[in-house]
Design a protein around this motif. Structure first.
Motif, PDB file in Angstrom:
ATOM      1  N   GLY A   9       3.821  -2.669  -1.052  1.00  0.00           N
ATOM      2  CA  GLY A   9       3.271  -3.489  -2.120  1.00  0.00           C
ATOM      3  C   GLY A   9       3.337  -4.976  -1.852  1.00  0.00           C
ATOM      4  N   PRO A  10       3.212  -5.755  -2.923  1.00  0.00           N
ATOM      5  CA  PRO A  10       3.083  -7.205  -2.820  1.00  0.00           C
ATOM      6  C   PRO A  10       4.215  -7.870  -2.052  1.00  0.00           C
ATOM      7  CG  PRO A  10       2.594  -6.504  -5.048  1.00  0.00           C
ATOM      8  CD  PRO A  10       3.080  -5.293  -4.304  1.00  0.00           C
ATOM      9  N   GLN A  50      -0.874  -1.820   3.248  1.00  0.00           N
ATOM     10  CA  GLN A  50      -0.171  -2.861   2.478  1.00  0.00           C
ATOM     11  C   GLN A  50      -1.195  -3.577   1.630  1.00  0.00           C
ATOM     12  OE1 GLN A  50      -0.340  -6.488   2.582  1.00  0.00           O
ATOM     13  NE2 GLN A  50       1.238  -6.607   1.010  1.00  0.00           N
ATOM     14  N   SER A  51      -0.834  -3.818   0.376  1.00  0.00           N
ATOM     15  CA  SER A  51      -1.713  -4.613  -0.472  1.00  0.00           C
ATOM     16  C   SER A  51      -0.896  -5.439  -1.450  1.00  0.00           C
ATOM     17  CB  SER A  51      -2.693  -3.726  -1.244  1.00  0.00           C
ATOM     18  OG  SER A  51      -3.507  -4.546  -2.081  1.00  0.00           O
ATOM     19  N   ASN A  52      -1.433  -6.602  -1.755  1.00  0.00           N
ATOM     20  CA  ASN A  52      -0.826  -7.456  -2.780  1.00  0.00           C
ATOM     21  C   ASN A  52      -1.440  -7.190  -4.149  1.00  0.00           C
ATOM     22  OD1 ASN A  52       0.925  -8.786  -0.965  1.00  0.00           O
ATOM     23  ND2 ASN A  52      -0.777 -10.015  -0.224  1.00  0.00           N
ATOM     24  N   PHE A  53      -2.298  -6.168  -4.221  1.00  0.00           N
ATOM     25  CA  PHE A  53      -3.032  -5.877  -5.462  1.00  0.00           C
ATOM     26  C   PHE A  53      -2.682  -4.472  -5.959  1.00  0.00           C
ATOM     27  CE2 PHE A  53      -5.384  -9.014  -3.097  1.00  0.00           C
ATOM     28  CZ  PHE A  53      -5.593  -9.996  -4.058  1.00  0.00           C
ATOM     29  N   GLU A  54      -2.257  -4.411  -7.195  1.00  0.00           N
ATOM     30  CA  GLU A  54      -1.823  -3.150  -7.806  1.00  0.00           C
ATOM     31  C   GLU A  54      -2.911  -2.078  -7.727  1.00  0.00           C
ATOM     32  OE1 GLU A  54      -0.927  -3.777 -11.911  1.00  0.00           O
ATOM     33  OE2 GLU A  54       0.207  -1.917 -12.107  1.00  0.00           O
ATOM     34  N   GLY A  55      -4.150  -2.471  -8.046  1.00  0.00           N
ATOM     35  CA  GLY A  55      -5.245  -1.498  -8.069  1.00  0.00           C
ATOM     36  C   GLY A  55      -5.495  -0.860  -6.715  1.00  0.00           C
ATOM     37  N   ASP A  56      -5.317  -1.632  -5.636  1.00  0.00           N
ATOM     38  CA  ASP A  56      -5.489  -1.057  -4.289  1.00  0.00           C
ATOM     39  C   ASP A  56      -4.490   0.074  -4.061  1.00  0.00           C
ATOM     40  OD1 ASP A  56      -7.456  -2.889  -3.700  1.00  0.00           O
ATOM     41  OD2 ASP A  56      -6.177  -4.142  -2.427  1.00  0.00           O
ATOM     42  N   LEU A  57      -3.265  -0.151  -4.515  1.00  0.00           N
ATOM     43  CA  LEU A  57      -2.219   0.865  -4.304  1.00  0.00           C
ATOM     44  C   LEU A  57      -2.506   2.102  -5.145  1.00  0.00           C
ATOM     45  CD1 LEU A  57       0.768  -1.633  -4.305  1.00  0.00           C
ATOM     46  CD2 LEU A  57      -0.158  -0.443  -2.318  1.00  0.00           C
ATOM     47  N   ILE A  58      -2.965   1.880  -6.373  1.00  0.00           N
ATOM     48  CA  ILE A  58      -3.309   3.010  -7.249  1.00  0.00           C
ATOM     49  C   ILE A  58      -4.445   3.818  -6.632  1.00  0.00           C
ATOM     50  CG2 ILE A  58      -4.338   3.589  -9.485  1.00  0.00           C
ATOM     51  CD1 ILE A  58      -2.711   1.155 -10.606  1.00  0.00           C
TER      52      ILE A  58
END
Ligand code: DQA
Length: 146
Positions: A9-10, A50-58
């Motif tokens: 995550g972020p 890896q993503s800094n954006f919640e929606g990408d992880l979801i």
């Protein structure tokens, strides 16, 4: 070959230079490489996002429902705030491990709560780089027992 999805995550993209006294000096790429090598020994592939954006992880969790056998997730600070990510993880039925380099329970009070804890099989925290290897070992054992 079964795949493990490793989610970061972020701010984990800054590992190596971000608070090394807390998170160590290894880069995220080094942790990923170590985890992938460990998975390969057990005959599993490992894919990392890896993503800094919640929606990408979801969305990655949603996609993993079709592509991945297990998820290891270090959600960074989203661990302490994201009910949406917890809900997404609850829809994934393979083994799920929550992972942290540091020990959030020994840090600031806001880190003591994990929204994800109830949506995963187990958690590893405070073990630094070793945690990435043990998380793979845990997934391998859980896959073998299902
Ligand atoms: C972390 C712990 C979190 O509290 C923090 O926000 C992070 C990293 C860890 O790996 O120790 O970004 O998940």
């Amino acid at each position: 070959m079964q795949e493990i999805l490793l989610l970061s995550g972020p701010n984990l993209d800054l590992l190596g230079t971000r608070s090394p006294e807390i998170y160590g000096s290894s880069t995220l790429a080094e942790h990923v490489e170590a985890a992938a090598s460990r998975a390969a020994v057990a005959g599993l592939s490992l894919r990392h996002l890896q993503s800094n954006f919640e929606g990408d992880l979801i969305e990655a969790v949603h996609a993993a429902r079709e592509t991945s056998a297990a998820i290891i997730i270090n959600a960074g600070a989203l661990t302490h705030s994201s009910w949406a990510l917890a809900d997404a993880l609850a829809t994934f039925y393979g083994p799920k491990i929550e992972l942290h380099l540091s020990n959030p329970a020994a840090r600031e009070p806001f880190r003591h709560v994990s929204t994800l804890a109830g949506a995963v099989d187990g958690s590893l925290a405070g073990l630094g780089a070793l945690g990435y290897l043990l998380a793979v070992d845990a997934v391998v054992a859980l896959l073998a027992s299902r």
